[in-house]
Design an enzyme around this catalytic site. Structure first.
Site, PDB file in Angstrom:
ATOM      1  N   GLY A  31     -18.305 -13.766  -0.717  1.00  0.00           N
ATOM      2  CA  GLY A  31     -17.392 -14.461  -1.095  1.00  0.00           C
ATOM      3  C   GLY A  31     -16.011 -14.260  -0.467  1.00  0.00           C
ATOM      4  N   HIS A  34     -13.885 -18.322   3.767  1.00  0.00           N
ATOM      5  CA  HIS A  34     -12.812 -19.012   4.523  1.00  0.00           C
ATOM      6  C   HIS A  34     -13.442 -19.740   5.320  1.00  0.00           C
ATOM      7  CE1 HIS A  34     -14.898 -16.248   7.226  1.00  0.00           C
ATOM      8  NE2 HIS A  34     -14.459 -15.235   6.674  1.00  0.00           N
ATOM      9  N   HIS A  37     -17.000 -18.946   6.523  1.00  0.00           N
ATOM     10  CA  HIS A  37     -18.294 -19.568   5.822  1.00  0.00           C
ATOM     11  C   HIS A  37     -18.220 -21.049   5.729  1.00  0.00           C
ATOM     12  CE1 HIS A  37     -16.632 -15.590   3.989  1.00  0.00           C
ATOM     13  NE2 HIS A  37     -17.548 -15.150   4.132  1.00  0.00           N
ATOM     14  N   GLY A 148     -23.033 -15.918  10.734  1.00  0.00           N
ATOM     15  CA  GLY A 148     -21.977 -15.942  11.632  1.00  0.00           C
ATOM     16  C   GLY A 148     -22.305 -15.305  12.893  1.00  0.00           C
ATOM     17  N   GLN A 149     -22.071 -15.799  13.987  1.00  0.00           N
ATOM     18  CA  GLN A 149     -22.276 -14.808  15.108  1.00  0.00           C
ATOM     19  C   GLN A 149     -21.057 -13.547  15.088  1.00  0.00           C
ATOM     20  OE1 GLN A 149     -24.121 -14.657  17.809  1.00  0.00           O
ATOM     21  NE2 GLN A 149     -22.857 -13.265  19.184  1.00  0.00           N
ATOM     22  N   LYS A 150     -20.299 -13.730  14.558  1.00  0.00           N
ATOM     23  CA  LYS A 150     -19.013 -12.468  14.276  1.00  0.00           C
ATOM     24  C   LYS A 150     -19.665 -11.268  13.907  1.00  0.00           C
ATOM     25  CE  LYS A 150     -15.718 -10.736  11.782  1.00  0.00           C
ATOM     26  NZ  LYS A 150     -16.084 -10.443  10.413  1.00  0.00           N
ATOM     27  N   VAL A 177     -15.846 -18.395  14.168  1.00  0.00           N
ATOM     28  CA  VAL A 177     -14.802 -19.549  13.910  1.00  0.00           C
ATOM     29  C   VAL A 177     -13.344 -18.731  13.933  1.00  0.00           C
ATOM     30  CG1 VAL A 177     -13.503 -21.021  12.060  1.00  0.00           C
ATOM     31  CG2 VAL A 177     -16.062 -21.042  12.590  1.00  0.00           C
ATOM     32  N   SER A 187     -12.831 -11.988   5.867  1.00  0.00           N
ATOM     33  CA  SER A 187     -12.270 -11.869   4.733  1.00  0.00           C
ATOM     34  C   SER A 187     -11.167 -10.471   4.618  1.00  0.00           C
ATOM     35  CB  SER A 187     -13.196 -11.548   3.643  1.00  0.00           C
ATOM     36  OG  SER A 187     -14.201 -12.708   3.410  1.00  0.00           O
TER      37      SER A 187
END
Ligand code: PAF
Length: 282
Positions: A31, A34, A37, A148-150, A177, A187
């Site tokens: 949750g 951003h 997501h 996500g690759q993050k 992103v 987040s």
């Protein structure tokens, strides 16, 4: 958009959809959504008949001294964002339904992969992630699941788990992103003070410099590491947790760069721990 809390109800809907030949794309989240997501949701929207997004702040992936209680939450905004991004089913399981009284089973990827990088300062984190993702996969029954690759280490660990345990689901990895100044969206960025917020893009800048050095022929992992550490230290107020140069798939350290490499950093700005990374084919 259908908001579902019951795992029984969710399973009934997704099983019917799969029986009708529909494909399910799944975006698991904690949750406080951003644009990072939303990029996962948009990709899932393009590639599947039905998009399920889950929102569950998973207690088992927080170490005891971490921010479980204060982790940012905004259900109303999350619902608006999910609906406008085309989510079909928003799944909000309760902690009691995921970990009922007497719960005792955990899924764990053993060895180096979960002990290095974030695993060093967060020893129980990945066990919590693999356990909850396993449970969510069993509830959502997805064809494709988007990450996500993050969270590069999370991606490597989940790919290992899906391969080892023969899950019939494909992990789709989407690019990081970033904000306009390069800070990776997270987040936890909401915790930063205005001053820390102006300092935090140093993580991305130091990774870009490393990329440039590699493009110019640098092949020593130690020199790349030192250079990143120097750049982050120069900010003065960021405490480095780790800078690592590893094989992007196995997360094993390397001395001389070759193949697909992952350069990953974690640093604390005050109490806020941020991560970032870059993947390069040498
Ligand atoms: O990446 C996250 O937000 C979480 O680790 C995940 C995959 C939703 C599991 O709780």
């Amino acid at each position: 958009m259908n908001i579902i809390i019951s795992k029984v109800e969710l399973r009934r809907i997704v099983k019917n959809a799969r029986n009708d030949g529909k494909t399910i794309g799944f975006v698991p989240t904690m949750g406080f959504l951003h644009d990072g997501h939303l990029s996962l949701i948009q990709r899932a929207r393009k590639e599947n008949d039905i998009v399920v997004t889950s929102i569950f702040v998973n207690p088992t992936q927080f170490d005891p001294n971490e921010d479980l209680d204060t982790y940012p939450r905004d259900m109303e905004s999350d619902c608006e964002l999910m609906a406008s991004a085309g989510v079909d089913i928003a799944f909000f399981p309760t902690a009691e339904s995921i970990y009922p009284h007497g719960y005792a089973t955990y899924v764990q990827v053993e060895g180096n992969m979960t002990q290095v990088l974030c695993g060093r300062s967060r020893p129980t984190h990945f066990k919590g992630v693999t356990t909850v993702v396993t449970k969510l996969f069993h509830m959502v029954f997805p064809n494709l699941a988007y990450f996500g690759q993050k969270d590069a280490q999370q991606v490597a660990v989940l790919k290992q788990m899906v391969g080892d345990l023969d899950f019939d689901v494909k992990i789709v990895v989407c690019p990081i992103v970033r904000e306009g100044d390069g800070l990776a969206m997270s987040s936890r960025n909401s915790y930063l003070t205005p001053e820390q917020r102006t300092q935090a893009p140093v993580l991305h800048r130091s990774l870009c410099k490393a990329k440039e050095m590699i493009a110019n022929g640098e092949r020593s992992a130690a020199i790349i590491k030192q250079n990143i550490e120097k750049k982050i230290d120069a900010i003065g107020s960021a405490a480095i947790d780790y800078v690592a140069v590893v094989n992007a798939h196995t997360l094993e350290t390397m001395e001389s760069l070759k193949g697909e490499i992952l350069i990953a950093v974690a640093a604390k700005f005050g109490d806020t721990r941020l991560i970032d990374n870059i993947q390069i084919e040498v």
